[in-house]
Structures are given as structure tokens and as C-alpha cells.
Motif scaffolding. Structure first.
Motif, mmCIF file in Angstrom:
data_model
loop_
_atom_site.group_PDB
_atom_site.id
_atom_site.type_symbol
_atom_site.label_atom_id
_atom_site.label_comp_id
_atom_site.label_asym_id
_atom_site.label_seq_id
_atom_site.Cartn_x
_atom_site.Cartn_y
_atom_site.Cartn_z
ATOM 1 N N LEU A 113 0.831 -1.200 0.000
ATOM 2 C CA LEU A 113 0.000 0.000 0.000
ATOM 3 C C LEU A 113 0.868 1.253 0.000
ATOM 4 O O LEU A 113 0.698 2.125 -0.831
ATOM 5 C CB LEU A 113 -0.940 -0.012 1.201
ATOM 6 C CG LEU A 113 -1.747 1.283 1.430
ATOM 7 C CD1 LEU A 113 -2.826 1.411 0.368
ATOM 8 C CD2 LEU A 113 -2.361 1.289 2.803
ATOM 9 N N TYR A 114 1.799 1.332 0.926
ATOM 10 C CA TYR A 114 2.532 2.575 1.111
ATOM 11 C C TYR A 114 3.540 2.864 0.013
ATOM 12 O O TYR A 114 3.787 4.016 -0.290
ATOM 13 C CB TYR A 114 3.225 2.584 2.474
ATOM 14 C CG TYR A 114 2.236 2.444 3.598
ATOM 15 C CD1 TYR A 114 1.373 3.473 3.896
ATOM 16 C CD2 TYR A 114 2.136 1.272 4.322
ATOM 17 C CE1 TYR A 114 0.435 3.346 4.903
ATOM 18 C CE2 TYR A 114 1.204 1.141 5.330
ATOM 19 C CZ TYR A 114 0.356 2.175 5.611
ATOM 20 O OH TYR A 114 -0.569 2.047 6.593
ATOM 21 N N VAL A 115 4.101 1.844 -0.571
ATOM 22 C CA VAL A 115 5.101 2.072 -1.609
ATOM 23 C C VAL A 115 4.450 2.064 -2.989
ATOM 24 O O VAL A 115 4.537 3.039 -3.720
ATOM 25 C CB VAL A 115 6.238 1.027 -1.525
ATOM 26 C CG1 VAL A 115 7.219 1.222 -2.655
ATOM 27 C CG2 VAL A 115 6.951 1.133 -0.183
ATOM 28 N N VAL B 138 1.020 1.680 -4.070
ATOM 29 C CA VAL B 138 -0.208 2.455 -4.284
ATOM 30 C C VAL B 138 0.031 3.939 -4.044
ATOM 31 O O VAL B 138 -0.311 4.777 -4.874
ATOM 32 C CB VAL B 138 -1.358 1.919 -3.410
ATOM 33 C CG1 VAL B 138 -2.594 2.785 -3.556
ATOM 34 C CG2 VAL B 138 -1.674 0.476 -3.768
ATOM 35 N N PHE B 139 0.619 4.264 -2.900
ATOM 36 C CA PHE B 139 0.869 5.680 -2.624
ATOM 37 C C PHE B 139 1.877 6.262 -3.610
ATOM 38 O O PHE B 139 1.807 7.442 -3.938
ATOM 39 C CB PHE B 139 1.354 5.878 -1.188
ATOM 40 C CG PHE B 139 0.252 5.900 -0.162
ATOM 41 C CD1 PHE B 139 -1.040 5.495 -0.457
ATOM 42 C CD2 PHE B 139 0.514 6.322 1.123
ATOM 43 C CE1 PHE B 139 -2.044 5.516 0.491
ATOM 44 C CE2 PHE B 139 -0.478 6.350 2.091
ATOM 45 C CZ PHE B 139 -1.759 5.940 1.770
ATOM 46 N N GLY B 140 2.809 5.448 -4.079
ATOM 47 C CA GLY B 140 3.758 5.916 -5.088
ATOM 48 C C GLY B 140 3.065 6.346 -6.366
ATOM 49 O O GLY B 140 3.473 7.312 -7.010
ATOM 50 N N ARG B 141 2.006 5.623 -6.730
ATOM 51 C CA ARG B 141 1.226 5.996 -7.925
ATOM 52 C C ARG B 141 0.296 7.175 -7.643
ATOM 53 O O ARG B 141 0.117 8.042 -8.485
ATOM 54 C CB ARG B 141 0.413 4.806 -8.415
ATOM 55 C CG ARG B 141 1.247 3.793 -9.145
ATOM 56 C CD ARG B 141 0.376 2.717 -9.797
ATOM 57 N NE ARG B 141 1.116 1.472 -9.784
ATOM 58 C CZ ARG B 141 0.786 0.391 -9.100
ATOM 59 N NH1 ARG B 141 -0.297 0.360 -8.384
ATOM 60 N NH2 ARG B 141 1.543 -0.677 -9.141
ATOM 61 N N MET B 142 -0.329 7.153 -6.478
ATOM 62 C CA MET B 142 -1.282 8.222 -6.145
ATOM 63 C C MET B 142 -0.589 9.553 -5.881
ATOM 64 O O MET B 142 -1.154 10.610 -6.163
ATOM 65 C CB MET B 142 -2.099 7.828 -4.907
ATOM 66 C CG MET B 142 -3.058 6.690 -5.145
ATOM 67 S SD MET B 142 -3.908 6.208 -3.624
ATOM 68 C CE MET B 142 -4.929 7.641 -3.329
ATOM 69 N N PHE B 143 0.597 9.484 -5.312
ATOM 70 C CA PHE B 143 1.343 10.689 -4.950
ATOM 71 C C PHE B 143 2.745 10.585 -5.542
ATOM 72 O O PHE B 143 3.710 10.313 -4.832
ATOM 73 C CB PHE B 143 1.398 10.831 -3.423
ATOM 74 C CG PHE B 143 0.039 10.804 -2.780
ATOM 75 C CD1 PHE B 143 -0.758 11.932 -2.786
ATOM 76 C CD2 PHE B 143 -0.455 9.645 -2.188
ATOM 77 C CE1 PHE B 143 -2.017 11.913 -2.203
ATOM 78 C CE2 PHE B 143 -1.700 9.612 -1.612
ATOM 79 C CZ PHE B 143 -2.488 10.750 -1.619
ATOM 80 N N PRO B 144 2.874 10.812 -6.843
ATOM 81 C CA PRO B 144 4.153 10.564 -7.525
ATOM 82 C C PRO B 144 5.309 11.438 -7.044
ATOM 83 O O PRO B 144 6.465 11.089 -7.240
ATOM 84 C CB PRO B 144 3.833 10.814 -8.998
ATOM 85 C CG PRO B 144 2.574 11.582 -9.026
ATOM 86 C CD PRO B 144 1.837 11.265 -7.771
#
Length: 106
Positions: free
Chosen positions: A1-3, A5-11
């Protein structure tokens, strides 16, 4: 999730985390992204994924005959207390984590 998914959502999260503090304080969009990541983690992931799994796992391990409806009942009964306890400790630490930790260490 943190790497992933969040990497895609918050580039730009990794770039923000690597900035010196004085530059972070000037980056309003980066700080807003930290707030959004914290909101998703604390108001979506933990209440609707982590806690139900926690109560079901606890039921499976601790009960002689697991009853997952009982586990979900405990989840619902403890929801407000669990969320208050979670937020007292983890909102500040999650914001620090998302502000300063490199993506691969989250």
C-alpha cells in the motif's frame, strides 16, 4: 500500500520526503499530499481494512471455535474507542513518516 499504491497516487512523495525541512515548509502541495496520505491511512485503511482483519485474526487464533460474526461485532463495538486511540498516537507519527521517510522504508 505505502510504496506501490501511494507511489502511484502521490508521484512526488519521494521527492518531498527527500527535501530539507526548510524546503518542505515552502511546498504547500507537498504538505497537502502528506495530509492526504495520512487521511487515506488513518481514515480509510485502518478503520475498514486493518481493524476488521485484526479482529478476525484475533478470533481465529484465540477462540476455540472461531465465530467471525462475533469478531466483527467486537470490531463494531470497539470502533470509536479504537479510532480515538489510533489517532492519538498514529496521526502525528504517520505525518512524520510520510514527511521524512524514503518511500522504500515506509
Amino acid at each position: 500500500l505505502y510504496v506501490k499504491v501511494f507511489g502511484r497516487m502521490f508521484p512526488k512523495a519521494a521527492t518531498f520526503a527527500a527535501k530539507p525541512l526548510k524546503d518542505k515548509l515552502k511546498d504547500v502541495r507537498g504538505m497537502a499530499n502528506v495530509g492526504a496520505q495520512t487521511f487515506i491511512d488513518q481514515c480509510m485503511y485502518h478503520p475498514f481494512v486493518y481493524f476488521p482483519i485484526f479482529y478476525c485474526t484475533k478470533e481465529a487464533v484465540m477462540a476455540d471455535t472461531p465465530d467471525f460474526s462475533r469478531a466483527l461485532g467486537m470490531y463494531r463495538a470497539n470502533f470509536q474507542e479504537d479510532m480515538r486511540a489510533l489517532w492519538k498516537v498514529w496521526v502525528p507519527f504517520t505525518m512524520i513518516n510520510f514527511s521524512f521517510m524514503p518511500m522504500h522504508l515506509r
